[in-house]
Write an enzyme that holds these catalytic residues in place. Structure first.
Site, PDB file in Angstrom:
ATOM      1  N   GLU A  33      -2.518  -8.746   4.413  1.00 48.28           N
ATOM      2  CA  GLU A  33      -2.585  -9.136   5.822  1.00 48.28           C
ATOM      3  C   GLU A  33      -4.001  -9.245   6.361  1.00 48.28           C
ATOM      4  O   GLU A  33      -4.211  -9.842   7.410  1.00 48.28           O
ATOM      5  CB  GLU A  33      -1.761  -8.157   6.669  1.00 48.28           C
ATOM      6  CG  GLU A  33      -2.280  -6.714   6.741  1.00 48.28           C
ATOM      7  CD  GLU A  33      -1.820  -5.822   5.583  1.00 48.28           C
ATOM      8  OE1 GLU A  33      -1.458  -6.366   4.524  1.00 48.28           O
ATOM      9  OE2 GLU A  33      -1.842  -4.585   5.735  1.00 48.28           O
ATOM     10  N   CYS A  44       0.824  -1.223   0.000  1.00 55.50           N
ATOM     11  CA  CYS A  44       0.000   0.000   0.000  1.00 55.50           C
ATOM     12  C   CYS A  44       0.857   1.271   0.000  1.00 55.50           C
ATOM     13  O   CYS A  44       1.496   1.575  -0.988  1.00 55.50           O
ATOM     14  CB  CYS A  44      -0.965  -0.038   1.176  1.00 55.50           C
ATOM     15  SG  CYS A  44      -2.276   1.166   1.004  1.00 55.50           S
ATOM     16  N   SER A  93      -2.108 -12.911  38.002  1.00 56.38           N
ATOM     17  CA  SER A  93      -3.473 -12.372  38.012  1.00 56.38           C
ATOM     18  C   SER A  93      -4.514 -13.459  37.824  1.00 56.38           C
ATOM     19  O   SER A  93      -5.703 -13.203  37.928  1.00 56.38           O
ATOM     20  CB  SER A  93      -3.607 -11.363  36.877  1.00 56.38           C
ATOM     21  OG  SER A  93      -3.585 -12.055  35.632  1.00 56.38           O
ATOM     22  N   HIS A 109      -3.952  -5.064   0.584  1.00 52.91           N
ATOM     23  CA  HIS A 109      -3.445  -5.497   1.897  1.00 52.91           C
ATOM     24  C   HIS A 109      -3.539  -7.020   2.038  1.00 52.91           C
ATOM     25  O   HIS A 109      -4.615  -7.549   2.307  1.00 52.91           O
ATOM     26  CB  HIS A 109      -4.262  -4.838   3.014  1.00 52.91           C
ATOM     27  CG  HIS A 109      -3.989  -3.385   3.137  1.00 52.91           C
ATOM     28  ND1 HIS A 109      -3.001  -2.887   3.947  1.00 52.91           N
ATOM     29  CD2 HIS A 109      -4.550  -2.315   2.526  1.00 52.91           C
ATOM     30  CE1 HIS A 109      -2.964  -1.564   3.846  1.00 52.91           C
ATOM     31  NE2 HIS A 109      -3.904  -1.203   2.994  1.00 52.91           N
ATOM     32  N   ASP A 165      -1.559 -14.449  30.390  1.00 53.06           N
ATOM     33  CA  ASP A 165      -0.221 -13.887  30.180  1.00 53.06           C
ATOM     34  C   ASP A 165       0.678 -14.064  31.408  1.00 53.06           C
ATOM     35  O   ASP A 165       1.801 -14.556  31.295  1.00 53.06           O
ATOM     36  CB  ASP A 165      -0.300 -12.399  29.818  1.00 53.06           C
ATOM     37  CG  ASP A 165      -1.150 -12.158  28.589  1.00 53.06           C
ATOM     38  OD1 ASP A 165      -1.348 -13.127  27.825  1.00 53.06           O
ATOM     39  OD2 ASP A 165      -1.626 -11.032  28.386  1.00 53.06           O
TER      40      ASP A 165
END
Ligand code: XMP
Length: 511
Positions: free
Chosen positions: A170, A80, A222, A168, A226
Site C-alpha cells: 500500500e 505484514c 464552510s 507493504h 467537504d
C-alpha cells in the site's frame, strides 16, 4: 446496485488507511473494520485483506481474531502482521528477526507464472516494516517471493485463495504495490471495478431521497470542499428542503464571505449568509491563548448556528461533511478518542441542533474522492481545489490577541500571497498556504523615515493528509516579488519571512 465490496480488517497499522485508498484507486469499494468487530454480514464481502499492526503475534495482548468465517472461504490477502498471524497459528513459526527489516528491499526471487505476481518481476522494490519475521511457512504454504534479508517475503496456501506478504504493497515505496493489489483483487478474487464517482453520486442521491423523504435538513457550509460537495449531493436529492447556513465569523480570508456566498447562490443552493463577525470578535476580545481562542470560536459558532437552525420550522436533520478518515479514527483498532467524546456528551445540555438526526453523505469517502465526486457533478474547479482552511480561520494565524486592525493587515497580506501563488501557477502544487501575523515589531526604514512595524511569516506546505508536511521550495523570484508587494502595499508591515519548518517537529499552523 450492490457493489462488490472488499473488507479490510484493521490490526492498528499506521498504513491501514493507505490500503483502502489504493483499493479505491482501483475503483473497488472497500471498508475498514477493526479486527475485533468483524461484520456479521461477511458474505457481502468478495475478498478480505488483513492489515499490518504495531503488535507482535507472539505478544499476550496481540490481536487474535477468529478468522474461521474467512480463511479458506474467501480470497484472503494478509499483509505484514496479517501474514505473520496466518503463519503463527497455522503450523508456521514467527520469531524476532536478526537483520534489519525496515525500509526498501528488492524481490530477488519470484516464483514464475504466478497470477499473484503477474507483471511484477525480480528486482521490484518493496517496503518492509517489521521486527518479527516468518521463519517457517505454515502448513501447505508455498513460497512465492523472497528478498535479500527476508526469505519468506510472500507465500500462498495450497488449495486456498489465501496469499500473504510481509512487505507493504500500500505504500508508494513499493513500486508495484498497486499492481499486486490489482492482481489479487481483480484477477484472483474477481472483484468488479465498479466504484466510480458517477455511481457514487447516483446511489447516494437515491439513498438520500429515500432516507430523507420530505424532511427538512440544515447544513453548515464552510466554503471548504467537504461541506460544499455534501451540500450539492443533498441539493440533488431534496432541493429546497436543504437549508444551508454560511456563517461569517470575521476571521475568513479577504472578501471570502461575499465571494463564496455568491458562488453558493449561483449553484442554486438555498443558503443563508449570517454575518456574525461582531459577535465573534466580541467573545475573542482580550484572549491570546490559542486553545482559549479556539474554544471561544467554537462556542460562538454553536450559538450562532443554533439561533439560525431554530428559525427553520420543523427541521429534522443536521447534515455534516464528515469524511472517511474521521470515521475510521473514531472506530479504529487502536481506539480513536472521538467516539467516546461523543457518547459522553450530556444530551440534555446540547444545543437544539445537535439533537437532530445526523446525515453524512461523504462518510465513506477520502478527500481525493470527495474532489472527484465534486468534479463528476461539474462543480467549480476552483472551489474543489481550494486549500484546507482551519475552522478558527485567521484567529490562529494572528499570534496573541486579536484586533480588527490585525485582521485587516493579515487579510491584505494573505490575499497578495494567495493571488500571487495563483498567477504563478503554484497554487495547485501546494497543499496549503497562508500568512501569519507575528507578535513582534521590528525596525525598518521607508524613505527617510525610521519605521517600527509588524513582521509577517509566509507558510506554504506540501502534504497528502495534513498529518505530515514539508515546506515548499517556492522560487526565489516569487518570494522576492511577493515580499516587495506586501511591504509596499500593506500599511503596518515592514518585514516578511518565509517559514522553512517541516511537520513534524513543527505544525502547519503556528498556533
Ligand atoms: P497542524 O497545525 O496541526 O494542522 O499541523 C493540520 C491541519 O489542520 C488544520 N487545523 C485546524 N482545522 N480547526 C480546524 O478546523 C482547528 O482548530 C485547526 N488547527 C489546525 C490546519 O489548517 C491543517 O490543515
Amino acid at each position: 446496485m450492490q457493489h462488490n465490496k472488499v473488507l479490510i480488517l484493521d490490526f492498528g497499522s499506521q498504513y491501514t488507511q493507505l490500503i483502502a485508498r489504493r483499493v479505491r484507486e482501483l475503483n473497488i469499494y472497500c471498508e475498514i473494520h477493526p479486527y475485533n468487530k468483524i461484520p456479521t454480514s461477511i458474505e457481502e464481502y468478495k475478498a478480505v485483506i488483513l492489515s499490518g499492526s504495531p503488535f507482535s503475534v507472539r505478544g499476550d495482548d496481540a490481536p487474535h481474531p477468529d478468522l474461521s468465517q474467512i480463511r479458506g472461504k474467501k480470497p484472503l490477502l494478509a499483509v505484514c502482521y496479517g501474514a505473520q498471524y496466518l503463519a503463527h497459528f497455522s503450523g508456521g513459526e514467527v520469531a524476532p528477526s536478526n537483520t534489519r527489516e525496515y525500509g526498501r528491499a528488492n524481490l530477488d526471487f519470484v516464483k514464475e507464472n504466478e497470477a499473484f505476481f503477474a507483471g511484477i518481476s525480480r528486482g521490484s522494490q518493496v517496503w518492509m516494516s517489521h521486527s518479527d519475521t516468518i521463519k517457517h511457512l505454515p502448513t501447505n504454504g508455498v513460497l512465492l517471493a523472497s528478498t535479500h534479508d527476508v526469505e519468506n517475503a510472500a507465500f500462498k496456501i495450497e488449495g486456498e485463495q489465501t496469499y500473504a506478504i510481509q512487505f507493504h504493497p500500500e505504500v508508494y515505496h513499493s513500486t508495484d504495490g498497486k499492481q499486486l493489489l490489482e492482481n489479487f483483487l481483480v484477477h484472483i478474487a474477481k472483484v468488479n471495478q465498479d466504484w466510480t464517482p458517477q455511481s457514487f453520486v447516483e446511489e447516494t442521491v437515491d439513498g438520500l431521497k429515500e432516507k430523507l423523504g420530505n424532511d427538512k435538513v440544515v447544513l453548515g457550509l464552510s466554503g471548504g470542499v467537504d461541506s460544499s460537495v455534501a451540500a450539492i449531493l443533498l441539493h440533488k436529492a431534496i432541493g429546497k428542503n436543504l437549508y444551508c447556513i454560511f456563517v461569517n465569523n470575521g476571521l475568513l480570508r479577504k472578501n471570502e464571505f461575499e465571494n463564496v456566498l455568491k458562488q453558493y447562490e449561483g449553484m442554486g443552493l438555498n443558503v443563508k449568509g449570517v454575518d456574525a463577525s461582531a459577535r465573534f470578535l466580541d467573545t475573542l476580545k482580550g484572549l491570546s491563548d490559542p486553545e482559549e481562542k479556539r474554544k471561544a470560536i467554537g462556542n460562538a459558532f454553536i450559538e450562532v448556528f443554533d439561533d439560525e437552525a431554530h428559525r427553520i420550522e420543523d427541521v429534522k436533520w443536521l447534515a455534516q461533511g464528515t469524511i472517511y478518515p474521521d470515521v475510521i479514527e473514531s472506530v479504529s483498532a487502536t481506539g480513536g478518542p472521538s467516539a467516546t467524546i461523543k457518547s459522553h456528551h450530556n444530551v440534555g445540555g446540547l444545543p437544539d441542533f445537535m439533537k437532530l438526526k445526523i446525515v453524512e453523505p461523504l462518510r465513506m469517502l477520502f478527500k481525493d474522492e470527495v474532489r472527484r465526486v465534486g468534479a463528476s457533478m461539474d462543480m467549480d474547479k476552483d472551489l474543489l481545489g481550494r486549500h484546507p482552511f482551519p475552522g478558527p480561520g485567521l484567529a490562529i494565524r494572528i499570534l496573541g490577541d486579536l484586533t480588527r486592525e490585525k485582521i485587516r493587515i493579515l487579510q491584505e497580506v494573505d490575499a497578495i500571497f494567495i493571488d500571487n501563488l495563483k498567477s504563478w501557477n503554484l497554487y495547485d502544487k501546494v497543499w496549503q498556504a497562508g500568512a501569519i501575523l507575528l507578535p513582534v515589531n521590528s525596525v525598518g526604514v521607508m524613505g527617510d523615515e525610521r519605521t517600527y512595524e509588524k513582521c509577517v511569516a509566509l507558510r506554504a506546505v506540501e502534504s497528502t493528509d495534513g498529518m505530515t508536511a514539508d515546506w515548499v521550495n517556492l522560487p526565489y523570484e516569487f518570494l522576492q516579488k511577493t515580499s516587495n508587494e506586501i511591504i509596499n502595499k500593506v500599511k503596518g508591515v515592514n518585514r516578511v519571512v518565509y517559514d522553512i519548518s517541516s511537520k513534524p517537529p513543527a505544525t502547519i499552523e503556528w498556533e
